[in-house]
Design a protein around this motif. Structure first.
Motif, PDB file in Angstrom:
ATOM      1  N   LEU A 173      15.712   5.320  -2.415  1.00  0.00           N
ATOM      2  CA  LEU A 173      14.520   4.497  -2.163  1.00  0.00           C
ATOM      3  C   LEU A 173      13.267   5.199  -2.693  1.00  0.00           C
ATOM      4  O   LEU A 173      12.427   4.582  -3.358  1.00  0.00           O
ATOM      5  CB  LEU A 173      14.384   4.227  -0.663  1.00  0.00           C
ATOM      6  N   ASN A 202      10.832   3.956  -5.593  1.00  0.00           N
ATOM      7  CA  ASN A 202       9.405   3.776  -5.342  1.00  0.00           C
ATOM      8  C   ASN A 202       8.566   4.478  -6.396  1.00  0.00           C
ATOM      9  O   ASN A 202       7.598   3.910  -6.909  1.00  0.00           O
ATOM     10  CB  ASN A 202       9.043   4.335  -3.969  1.00  0.00           C
ATOM     11  N   ALA A 229       8.732   2.538  -9.425  1.00  0.00           N
ATOM     12  CA  ALA A 229       7.923   1.308  -9.349  1.00  0.00           C
ATOM     13  C   ALA A 229       6.471   1.609  -9.684  1.00  0.00           C
ATOM     14  O   ALA A 229       5.830   0.897 -10.475  1.00  0.00           O
ATOM     15  CB  ALA A 229       8.037   0.692  -7.959  1.00  0.00           C
ATOM     16  N   ILE A 230       5.924   2.674  -9.078  1.00  0.00           N
ATOM     17  CA  ILE A 230       4.535   3.052  -9.332  1.00  0.00           C
ATOM     18  C   ILE A 230       4.364   3.472 -10.797  1.00  0.00           C
ATOM     19  O   ILE A 230       3.418   3.063 -11.478  1.00  0.00           O
ATOM     20  CB  ILE A 230       4.117   4.234  -8.413  1.00  0.00           C
TER      21      ILE A 230
END
Lengths: 358, 256
Positions: B3, B7, B10-11
């Protein structure tokens, strides 16, 4: 699902929340109602894990907001007061980004994004850059990001602000649909909003929860008194002396001074079949000219006013302009209820009051 | 763990896509390429002129060393303009609230942003490095590739350190303009610390020399792989990330 117990929040020397306690179950829409600055946003920010509480606990789906913040963040959808949007992204890529951020698997993402776009009626603008969208669309993109990861608890800070009447109805319906299997908490200072969307309401005033109840219960609590609004001419002392002599009159509150000697007063009385007669008789016989007398329904607006503006001395005169003295009237005037076609034809304050009364 | 990785990714993707969609990044790239290539050409011309004048110099090697030393100024002026908006823009668009209520730590956000902006710098450097190689590959005597690689490693480390500190400043500032000015000030102070050391005498000379960005970069740009320099740059990178995560956490407590 959402439990808040004895929550306190202090900013420096300002106390924003005092001993706030309420809970919301799955399938329920709880409205947080209160004037601007009452502590609604602070409560929601604490629930969303954005702010730590000074004291007290808040749990979402059994996880403590403070001790297990990541577990809570995965299980809530949060729409802040200002939708958190990246203006240079398209609606679709923004929702993909949020769903990735919320930890959705690669397989689920396209399905969930499509679902959120459909639910919030964003199909027409899904390829548009967010900075080109109108305020209403932005608000809906904000709601879409709150629901895209299918959270069991949804927290919406003023979800219908800035929307046009059609969109408000759509958003209300969307919230009701979502609430079938989720817990929804929404805040508002607009009363018709609560009446039309929420099953239960927590009224917050000056950082305290002054009532938590179903709307029906709140209204029932008020049925042990009858309220009249009187528009009369006569000196304040004469009127008060007269009101004191009437046994069924419990309290009164001065509303306005429109011109010298002519005033409006709201009188709370014990119910009695002869009450109207007694009041007019008493007043007229004391030499007071009665211009208008109106029986007020025990509407949510009055309950709200009663709860949020309760002062130590209820007979204090409020010599301010009508609208300013009455934040609810202002809110109602600026956002008339939309479900009634008659409302659009005659959006006067009195009618709005009737509209939201039971 | 997966996760957290997702994340960060994603950023990283969001930031990188943001750069490629903004006109500012293209303007900066244009200016960077123009100045970097002009610098390289002028260094080569300078050293060639010296050789022509009769001095014994290894033109390709000396040109490369001088070019890498000169890149310091260019990097210092270009990079804060890339890092200035990293958090200041989030604050302006009120999107920090989204990040703070998503299952992602401040560290992951900061790392994702730093990696994205550093990748952008890497993309800016690739054509320049290609240009250098095009010239150096035909050098006679052939150039030692060690200098080329260590020098560029130094440049990338220096960039990461400046960007990391810029990230921290951006997390403090409300506007991009304020962020860029403060970043320039901080980088200038950290670079020129050795001057202060020279003025104050012992024991400051040693301490400030070790902390100075310029001194360590010059070591690497000469092709000397000094681990203390690598560690110093790594420390600045971690420090920047740490301070960013802390400041974002602290700023939530502010009443807004």
């Amino acid at each position: 699902m959402i439990e808040v117990e004895h929550l306190n929040k202090v900013y420096g020397s300002t106390t924003a929340l005092q001993d706030v306690t309420f809970e919301a179950q799955p399938g329920e829409i709880l409205g947080l109602l209160g004037p601007n600055g009452a502590g609604k946003t602070t409560t929601m920010r604490i629930l969303a894990g954005y702010l730590p509480a000074t004291q007290g606990t808040a749990r979402v789906a059994g996880y403590d907001v403070h001790d297990q913040p990541m577990a809570v963040r995965q299980r809530i959808g949060y729409l802040p007061e200002v939708p958190p949007l990246y203006p240079n992204m398209t609606v679709e890529s923004y929702l993909h980004f949020v769903s990735r951020l919320k930890g959705l698997s690669a397989g689920d993402r396209p399905v969930r994004v499509r679902w959120a776009i459909d639910q919030c009626n964003l199909v027409a603008v899904q390829k548009t850059l967010i900075h080109k969208l109108s305020k209403g669309f932005r608000q809906r993109v904000g709601i879409a990001q709150a629901i895209v990861h299918d959270p069991p608890a949804i927290i919406l800070d003023e979800p219908t602000i800035g929307l046009d009447p059609r969109q408000i109805i759509d958003v209300r319906n969307l919230i009701k649909t979502l609430a079938q299997d989720k817990t929804v908490i929404l805040s508002t200072h607009i009363l018709p909003e609560v009446n039309m969307t929420c099953q239960r309401v927590a009224i917050i005033s000056y950082g305290k929860v002054v009532a938590t109840s179903t709307l029906a219960d709140l209204k029932a609590q008020q049925s042990d008194q009858v309220n009249y609004e009187l528009d009369l001419q006569g000196s304040k002392a004469t009127v008060e002396n007269c009101l004191k002599t009437l046994d069924r009159v419990m309290t009164w509150r001065w509303q306005t001074t429109q011109q010298p000697q002519r005033r409006k007063v709201r009188v709370a009385c014990q119910p009695h079949p002869d009450l109207g007669h007694q009041l007019t008789h008493g007043l007229v016989h004391s030499g007071i000219e009665l211009h208008e007398m109106r029986r007020l329904g025990s509407s949510l607006e009055e309950i709200y006013l009663e709860l949020t503006t309760r002062e130590p001395n209820t007979q204090e005169e409020i010599e301010v302009d009508d609208l300013e003295a009455n934040p609810i009237a202002e809110a109602v005037a600026s956002t008339p209820p939309l479900d009634s076609p008659a409302q659009e034809m005659d959006p006067s304050l009195d009618d709005i009051e009737d509209e939201i009364s039971p | 763990m997966i996760l957290i990785f997702n994340n960060i990714l994603a950023i990283f993707r969001k930031e990188l896509q943001g750069y490629f969609k903004s006109s500012l990044a293209y303007i900066i790239a244009g200016v960077f390429w123009l100045l970097a290539c002009s610098l390289f050409v002028s260094e080569v011309q300078l050293w060639t002129a010296q050789k022509v004048a009769g001095q014994v110099v290894d033109v390709p090697q000396e040109s490369l060393k001088s070019f890498l030393s000169g890149m310091w100024w260019l990097v210092m002026f270009i990079l804060p303009s890339l890092s200035m908006g990293l958090y200041a823009e989030e604050r302006r668009h009120r999107t920090l609230e989204l990040l703070a209520t998503s299952p992602i730590t401040n560290w992951a956000v900061a790392l994702g942003k730093l990696m994205a902006v550093w990748t952008l710098f890497l993309t800016l450097m690739l054509p320049v490095a290609g240009f250098e190689l095009l010239y150096l590959i035909h050098a006679n005597p052939p150039i030692t590739l060690g200098i080329f690689f260590v020098g560029h490693l130094g440049l990338l480390l220096l960039a990461a350190a400046i960007l990391s500190l810029g990230l921290f400043i951006s997390s403090l500032a409300d506007s991009s303009i304020l962020a860029i000015i403060l970043t320039y000030a901080l980088i200038l102070v950290l670079s020129l610390l050795f001057l202060l050391g020279e003025r104050w005498g012992e024991p400051w000379v040693g301490i400030f020399d070790q902390l100075s960005l310029v001194k360590h970069y010059v070591t690497l740009s000469q092709g000397v792989l000094d681990m203390s320099s690598v560690i110093l740059f790594a420390s600045y990178i971690v420090l920047g990330l740490f301070l960013t995560a802390q400041s974002i956490d602290l700023f939530r407590f502010q009443r807004r």
